[in-house]
Design a protein around this motif. Structure first.
Motif, mmCIF file in Angstrom:
data_model
loop_
_atom_site.group_PDB
_atom_site.id
_atom_site.type_symbol
_atom_site.label_atom_id
_atom_site.label_comp_id
_atom_site.label_asym_id
_atom_site.label_seq_id
_atom_site.Cartn_x
_atom_site.Cartn_y
_atom_site.Cartn_z
ATOM 1 N N GLN A 1 0.811 -1.214 0.000
ATOM 2 C CA GLN A 1 0.000 0.000 0.000
ATOM 3 C C GLN A 1 0.845 1.265 0.000
ATOM 4 O O GLN A 1 0.314 2.353 0.033
ATOM 5 C CB GLN A 1 -0.919 0.014 1.214
ATOM 6 C CG GLN A 1 -1.941 -1.083 1.208
ATOM 7 C CD GLN A 1 -2.780 -1.077 2.477
ATOM 8 O OE1 GLN A 1 -2.580 -0.275 3.373
ATOM 9 N NE2 GLN A 1 -3.725 -1.987 2.544
ATOM 10 N N GLY A 2 2.188 1.127 -0.032
ATOM 11 C CA GLY A 2 3.047 2.297 -0.086
ATOM 12 C C GLY A 2 3.869 2.532 1.159
ATOM 13 O O GLY A 2 4.651 3.473 1.212
ATOM 14 N N GLY A 3 3.708 1.693 2.173
ATOM 15 C CA GLY A 3 4.556 1.792 3.360
ATOM 16 C C GLY A 3 5.943 1.261 3.031
ATOM 17 O O GLY A 3 6.145 0.594 2.020
ATOM 18 N N ILE A 4 6.905 1.531 3.866
ATOM 19 C CA ILE A 4 8.275 1.073 3.609
ATOM 20 C C ILE A 4 8.500 -0.317 4.183
ATOM 21 O O ILE A 4 8.948 -1.215 3.480
ATOM 22 C CB ILE A 4 9.305 2.082 4.152
ATOM 23 C CG1 ILE A 4 9.187 3.391 3.383
ATOM 24 C CG2 ILE A 4 10.715 1.519 4.022
ATOM 25 C CD1 ILE A 4 10.078 4.502 3.890
ATOM 26 N N ILE A 5 8.182 -0.506 5.452
ATOM 27 C CA ILE A 5 8.347 -1.821 6.079
ATOM 28 C C ILE A 5 7.053 -2.187 6.785
ATOM 29 O O ILE A 5 6.541 -1.417 7.589
ATOM 30 C CB ILE A 5 9.516 -1.839 7.084
ATOM 31 C CG1 ILE A 5 10.824 -1.524 6.363
ATOM 32 C CG2 ILE A 5 9.605 -3.201 7.775
ATOM 33 C CD1 ILE A 5 12.031 -1.456 7.281
#
Length: 51
Positions: free
Chosen positions: A8-12
């Motif tokens: 969804q676009g988060g990094i981790i």
């Protein structure tokens, strides 16, 4: 279908399954945010999204 945080676009994104912690990395988002993630850490990730 459940969308994962990294997709969804988060990094981790962290998940727990069978009492075990795992994580997924969105490398494209990390690069855009100028966040460096060591290759050793990427090898431990359950999934690495690059697009």
């Amino acid at each position: 279908m459940r969308l994962i945080f990294a997709e969804q676009g988060g990094i981790i994104g962290f998940t727990v399954k069978d009492n075990r912690l795992s994580f997924e990395v969105n490398l494209a988002t990390a690069t855009l945010a100028h966040v460096y993630i060591n290759a050793k850490l990427l090898k431990l990730a359950r999934y690495v999204y690059s697009d």
